[in-house]
Design an enzyme around this catalytic site. Sequence first.
Site, PDB file in Angstrom:
ATOM      1  N   SER A   1      14.855  28.092  26.702  1.00 54.59           N
ATOM      2  CA  SER A   1      16.170  27.932  27.329  1.00 54.59           C
ATOM      3  C   SER A   1      17.269  28.330  26.326  1.00 54.59           C
ATOM      4  O   SER A   1      17.208  29.422  25.774  1.00 54.59           O
ATOM      5  CB  SER A   1      16.331  26.493  27.822  1.00 54.59           C
TER       6      SER A   1
ATOM      7  N   ARG B   1      25.508  16.034  34.401  1.00 53.97           N
ATOM      8  CA  ARG B   1      24.067  16.050  34.140  1.00 53.97           C
ATOM      9  C   ARG B   1      23.264  16.154  35.436  1.00 53.97           C
ATOM     10  O   ARG B   1      22.267  16.864  35.505  1.00 53.97           O
ATOM     11  CB  ARG B   1      23.680  14.780  33.381  1.00 53.97           C
TER      12      ARG B   1
ATOM     13  N   ASP C   1      11.087  29.268  37.799  1.00 57.69           N
ATOM     14  CA  ASP C   1      12.359  29.046  37.100  1.00 57.69           C
ATOM     15  C   ASP C   1      13.443  29.859  37.796  1.00 57.69           C
ATOM     16  O   ASP C   1      13.443  31.079  37.738  1.00 57.69           O
ATOM     17  CB  ASP C   1      12.206  29.483  35.643  1.00 57.69           C
TER      18      ASP C   1
ATOM     19  N   HIS D   1      12.521  25.524  35.705  1.00 60.61           N
ATOM     20  CA  HIS D   1      12.966  25.826  34.346  1.00 60.61           C
ATOM     21  C   HIS D   1      12.368  24.858  33.328  1.00 60.61           C
ATOM     22  O   HIS D   1      12.019  25.254  32.209  1.00 60.61           O
ATOM     23  CB  HIS D   1      14.492  25.782  34.300  1.00 60.61           C
ATOM     24  N   ASP D   2      12.259  23.593  33.695  1.00 58.93           N
ATOM     25  CA  ASP D   2      11.753  22.580  32.761  1.00 58.93           C
ATOM     26  C   ASP D   2      10.288  22.798  32.367  1.00 58.93           C
ATOM     27  O   ASP D   2       9.781  22.054  31.516  1.00 58.93           O
ATOM     28  CB  ASP D   2      11.910  21.178  33.363  1.00 58.93           C
TER      29      ASP D   2
END
Lengths: 377, 377
Positions: A156, A226, A322, A355-356
């Site tokens: 990232s 967040r 992602d 993405h994680d």
Amino acid sequence: MLAVSPPDDQRFGLARHIVLPGPLALDGGASLSQIEVGYETYGTLDADASNAILICHALTGDQHVASNHPRTGKPGWWARMVGPGKPIDPARNFIVCANVLGSCMGSSGPASADPVTGTPYAMRFPVITIRDMVRAQALLLDHLGIWSLAAVVGGSMGGMQVIEWAATYPARVRSAVVIASTARHSAQNIAFHEVGRQAIMADPNWRGGDYYGQAEGPSAGLAVARMAAHITYLSEAGLTEKFGRRLQKRESVGFGFDADFQVESYLRHQGLSFTDRFDANSYLYITRAMDYYDVAEEHGGRLADAFRGTATRFCIVSFDTDWLYPTSDSRAIVHALTAAGAKASFVELSAPFGHDSFLLDVPELSRVIDGFLRAGL
Amino acid sequence: MLAVSPPDDQRFGLARHIVLPGPLALDGGASLSQIEVGYETYGTLDADASNAILICHALTGDQHVASNHPRTGKPGWWARMVGPGKPIDPARNFIVCANVLGSCMGSSGPASADPVTGTPYAMRFPVITIRDMVRAQALLLDHLGIWSLAAVVGGSMGGMQVIEWAATYPARVRSAVVIASTARHSAQNIAFHEVGRQAIMADPNWRGGDYYGQAEGPSAGLAVARMAAHITYLSEAGLTEKFGRRLQKRESVGFGFDADFQVESYLRHQGLSFTDRFDANSYLYITRAMDYYDVAEEHGGRLADAFRGTATRFCIVSFDTDWLYPTSDSRAIVHALTAAGAKASFVELSAPFGHDSFLLDVPELSRVIDGFLRAGL
């Protein structure tokens, strides 16, 4: 040079902090007269200082790669990748991870005291770029006596730093691993960050950034920021599998505004718990750095020109789910590397976590990194 | 029955308002003793009241389909679809569009006066569902003397209402057009809405919903909610084409927190201008209704059971760049319709605008709707 922690102590997971002399000239034109760096090291630097691996962390990450977080007590964010017998092994390498410039875990950022006034910089901290973060890391490595890196590795925003390392200090980087990343922030990427910044700045407790020492900071705004960002870290299918429309506590919906669905409760928790460990102004500065990030633009408009003549070996990894930095972003990097004549491997991995995925249990990622790093020994 | 506007006046784009007697029993268990409905009509109802088309609007839409918005002065949100010579033509049909229950453009919602107390309901307004919105529309049509609808047409949340119309009042719906919609809200859909709600509720000016009559409402929170939602209405490629990383005013980035990029300025404008025309509590209630929406769940868990024995003709349209309600959502509806033996056409259109494609210049959408509606005459 003011060494706060003894630089010769290289035990596993040693948390360190140092104040390096500046000035550090920043892309925005300002400069920092000195730079604090919070960092951790694992393993032992060999006699010719050639076995160092630099790990670069993501937006809200920190230097505690494989040791417990000092505030939350949780395991390091990449404990599955770094450790004895892991792909990045302190038995083999001297591993360094530094808190990025602008962050809030020991490195200079808006919460730091301005040496001129002795009070927190807040929004008087200069705007920084990803390349500025890398320049600060280079100063740290100079201090540690490390000139050549066996590898720079990151996912990232960590991957953005890896690319800037390879573009800015090509002779210092033997191998570069760029995971779930991009060479430029897209309009959609910027848009999501702007939502988060506006959420923070709309919170009256933000007070133009001067909330340090106040009873309340902009935690409500930071939590919303967040939450919005967190959605982008997960795949739609992953969210469906993890939560679907399952209810939190009831047999049926409650017809109210409490967290009825598990996904709501999860997001609220993600937002709230984040505010315990992160500084809202740092969130503003680091998202801004990411939005300004465009490696091609820094090199006359052609990404390949960032890598001409490089001897660095590259490994680029993307994940099929992602949607924040999709595979097409990685492919653009690989195209540029290839056009520049660089050695580049490219792997798109299949993983359900969006993405994680780079942080989660994807055994294939470990195998890819392990194999790539071993081949460069 | 308290007719506020003359129900026999059927000029083009006539804005009307009526108070209908209740009680209207709601899915959540509460009931409304009377229901206000703001609506517009276009064209003339024929002698046997068989030529009516009901248009259902989306989350932040309203009854001003093809006439200027009374607050913003902007053209109606579907002027390209509704009007003389357009696919939905007042020369042929009597066109009705009603502001949904829970909204703020003349229909009962949290900003309305509670008839018991005479003060705004605020968060004491009962939580509603998409099906409740449809029930209120059915009461309006009863009042207008319309039993059978030539068609019900809607995009996004409008499409959800179309599905609920077909499932709840199958004998009253001859044709149903569902555009860019879904039969259930996904975990990701709920997550984005929850971010918006938390942004509103985190604004101190929200005051638990009781901001009516105060100098300031939760406009900052509402703007953030709108910004987050707005990103989901556009495609990544569309954002890139429209804005890319183009700068707002400068030759180069400004290294600050002003809107440097055009996409930031655009999003900020979207957020701010929204607060001039929309009530924050309505945003909470309508997003909640959408999150509760799951047609299969209302019919014992099988979506097909919502449509068994229906004689309604269906046209389902999706857009290839819509990631909010992607084509797979439309396909699930078509599968259920087919399993129920219903007449269903399905078209996936290619358009660059993401979810918002149903509102924008997609000539193929006009042709599809025109052809489908004409075939049902």
